[in-house]
Design a protein around this motif. Sequence first.
Motif: not given
Length: 599
Positions: A355-358, A421-425, A379-381, A414-419
């Motif tokens: 749940g970490r957003f950048e 967002l569009a690359d997530w399943s 940044a959201i921890r 936008i990244t989620l946990d460093g990845v």
Amino acid sequence: MTASPVSAPLSSGQRHPLRVLLSLVSEEKGRVARAVASSVINKIFDVMPEILIGTALDVVVRGKDSFVAQIGITDPVQQLTLLGIATFLIWFGESLFEYFYQILWRGLAQDVQHRLRILCYDHAQHLPTSFYEENRSGDLVAVLNDDINQLERFLDRGANELIQTFAAVILVGAVFFIVSPLIAVIAFTPVPAIIAGAFWFQRRAQARYDAVRARAGGLGARLTTNLQGLQTIRAFGAEVRETAALTKESLGYVEANRAAIRVSSAFIPIIRMAILSGFLATFLIGGWLTLTGQMQVGAYGLLVFLTQRLLWPMTGLAEIADLYERAMASTRRILRLLDEPRGEPHGEHDATVSGRFEIDHVGFRYTTGPGGVTDINLAIRAGETVALVGPTGSGKSTLIKLLGLFIRPQKGRITLDGVPLADWSGERLRKSMAWVPQEVTLFAGSIADNIAYGKPAASREEVEAAARMAEADGFIRDLPDGYESQIGEYGQKLSGGQRQRIALARALLIDPAILILDEATSAVDNETEAAIQRSLAKMKGKRTVILVAHRLSTVVHADAIHVMDGGRIIQSGSHDRLVECPGLYRTLWNIQTGHAEMA
């Protein structure tokens, strides 16, 4: 059908709508072949009674010298008996194969309708939020219902009639050329005019039927909106005005249909005159040939009857063309829907979400109106509770739509946990995020069913635990049927606060790593707000919580509060720090707490 109802998505590209329609039945070639064969065999039997009538006339006039006598039966009575038996068998065969072709064509039409509706609905579920913001839901309902029904009607009736018309031309034409090549040429003279008329009709009708389908969508949108807003209509005494508006929309649909009907209605009278010319030519020239002894009476009767059989079915081309144009207009609308790009992520990254957003220099602007966000850096921890506040139109809802990947950023990333967002399943994201909107959608059924909506296999213990966490268990147990209480369409039997707490329980049941609450307390009572605050306090640090709120009392315990205005973040900090500093947050806080003079 044997294929999956959502297999092989269709796309219009440069393809003709008819080719797209045919591709829907391409996996049912055997079934289509049986349907076509049944239609052709039925038409063979359908043409044969005219041949029997001509043969019977030949028996009555010529007796032992008739055509039937050539097969060894010379007695006229026996000849007529044979013809009677043949008539029975032909009628039986015609009826049998009519049953076969109706079962096959109608079954095929129903299966295509089902497959296409599920295909369109599945595609619609994955369209981006922007599609629904820019299009009316009534138009979508019209596509999924009325337009697909138009295709079903064409396959149910038009395909068979088209095949049988061509089969009749070939069969009857063969008999004509065997009996009298001269009359065959004369009888076929109107056919080019009839075909040319059908193409003329098709060109004239296309634009009119496109207009009919567009009007149908508008009418459906008006009906959907009005039925959903009946309470508002009654509250403002707007029944007469809304009836007048619906009348105008309905009359527009009627007028569009009338324009199409005027073209289609002109077709049959024109074709009748072409048929008359062919019939009169056969009637007069055939009669002259019979009177001069160049043709037998039976053959003359056969040709007169077959002229009708040849030409009259062509009047059905008008109805077939009508069905065809309606079907093609509907197909074009269906293809426009299927050509809409999906908004769901197509990435393959699949891992446990913390749940970490950048958010890095993200920007988004709507093409159809004002609003959006500009150069957002945030940044959201993981496990942090973050609040987004600000006046209406400041960009709060746009930002959380970007975080939920309902819309995609036009600038930045936008990244989620460093990845990214569009690359997530997409499946992983939906299982890891839960959304509680301001306008809660509940479904007809029990309270337990609605709480378990995101996890249908959940046990009763899990459902009740989620309800307790959402502070909903108490009021649910006070209802006569408890968790089995039926809530009605949209949950109309419950209060707004009760619906909100059920929505929160539904979100918590799936145990999401990320919980987004979009104005979840803006329209609830103080008791519900307090219950939601207690629920948030229980989950603090256990999951990432993103709050969007106008009511600032909901966000005072957030780890970080970000104040938005004009699509930008203009202040950030804790509640205590923001209240101490001059700025928009303190102004809003003072207004809501009754100390506006302190701002």
